[in-house]
Every structure is written in C-alpha cells, then in structure tokens.
Design a protein around this motif. Structure first.
Motif, short mmCIF file in Angstrom:
data_model
loop_
_atom_site.label_atom_id
_atom_site.label_comp_id
_atom_site.label_asym_id
_atom_site.label_seq_id
_atom_site.Cartn_x
_atom_site.Cartn_y
_atom_site.Cartn_z
N THR A 74 0.84 -1.20 0.00
CA THR A 74 0.00 0.00 0.00
C THR A 74 0.87 1.24 0.00
O THR A 74 0.56 2.21 -0.69
N ASP A 75 1.96 1.21 0.75
CA ASP A 75 2.88 2.35 0.77
C ASP A 75 3.41 2.65 -0.63
O ASP A 75 3.52 3.81 -1.03
N LEU A 76 3.71 1.62 -1.40
CA LEU A 76 4.20 1.82 -2.78
C LEU A 76 3.13 2.46 -3.65
O LEU A 76 3.41 3.35 -4.44
N LYS A 77 1.87 2.04 -3.48
CA LYS A 77 0.78 2.57 -4.29
C LYS A 77 0.50 4.04 -3.99
O LYS A 77 0.03 4.78 -4.84
N THR A 78 0.75 4.46 -2.76
CA THR A 78 0.45 5.83 -2.37
C THR A 78 1.68 6.74 -2.41
O THR A 78 1.57 7.92 -2.10
N SER A 79 2.82 6.22 -2.81
CA SER A 79 4.05 7.03 -2.80
C SER A 79 3.96 8.23 -3.74
O SER A 79 4.52 9.28 -3.44
#
Length: 91
Positions: A74-79
């Motif tokens: 999720t962190d990668l998707k929202t970066s």
C-alpha cells in the motif's frame, strides 16, 4: 464538535462515510471492536453496513469497517500522492 480524527497513514476506501456518529468497527481480529470518532494510524477502512431495527422494520445502516493495517504494498501505491504533497503539486 462534529468530525472524526483520521490518524497518520490511514487508508480510506471509496465511499467510506465518516461523521461523529458513524460506527467504526474493527473486524480485523476474532472479536469486533466498535468505536466512534477515531480511525487509528495505518488502518485500512472500507464501507460497510449493520442491521438496525426501526418501528417500520429492520434496515441496513452505513458504518466504517477496519479490515486490517496498511502493508508495504500500500505504501508503494500511495508514494506518488506523498511526493505530490511534499512538493505542493496540485493535480
């Protein structure tokens, strides 16, 4: 005061309705925990409903369901969103 505190890095799914009176139900563990007014940090929240009885019958009422904690994916998707905020880029 009307409103809900959404703590850092919480992820809200589409159509999640949050007001002071919205039931927030953590269903990520074996026993559901119901609260109001606060979404804990890094929680993943989706819209849900619960049954409520009224004089005219039983109906589904909106609530917010905490289904887990935010993962590295999720962190990668929202970066990208984070980078845009860091540099005050409007989209």
């Amino acid at each position: 005061m009307e409103g809900v505190v959404v703590e850092k890095e919480a992820v809200l799914g589409a159509n999640v309705v949050l007001t002071k009176s919205t039931r927030i139900i953590d269903v990520s563990k074996e026993v559901a925990i119901e609260t109001k007014g606060r979404i804990p940090a890094r929680s993943v929240v989706i819209p849900g409903t619960y049954k409520k009885k009224f004089p005219a019958g039983e109906y589904q009422v909106p609530c917010a369901l905490i289904i887990g904690k935010r993962k590295a994916s999720t962190d990668l998707k929202t970066s990208l969103n984070d980078a845009l905020r860091d540099f005050n880029v409007a989209v």
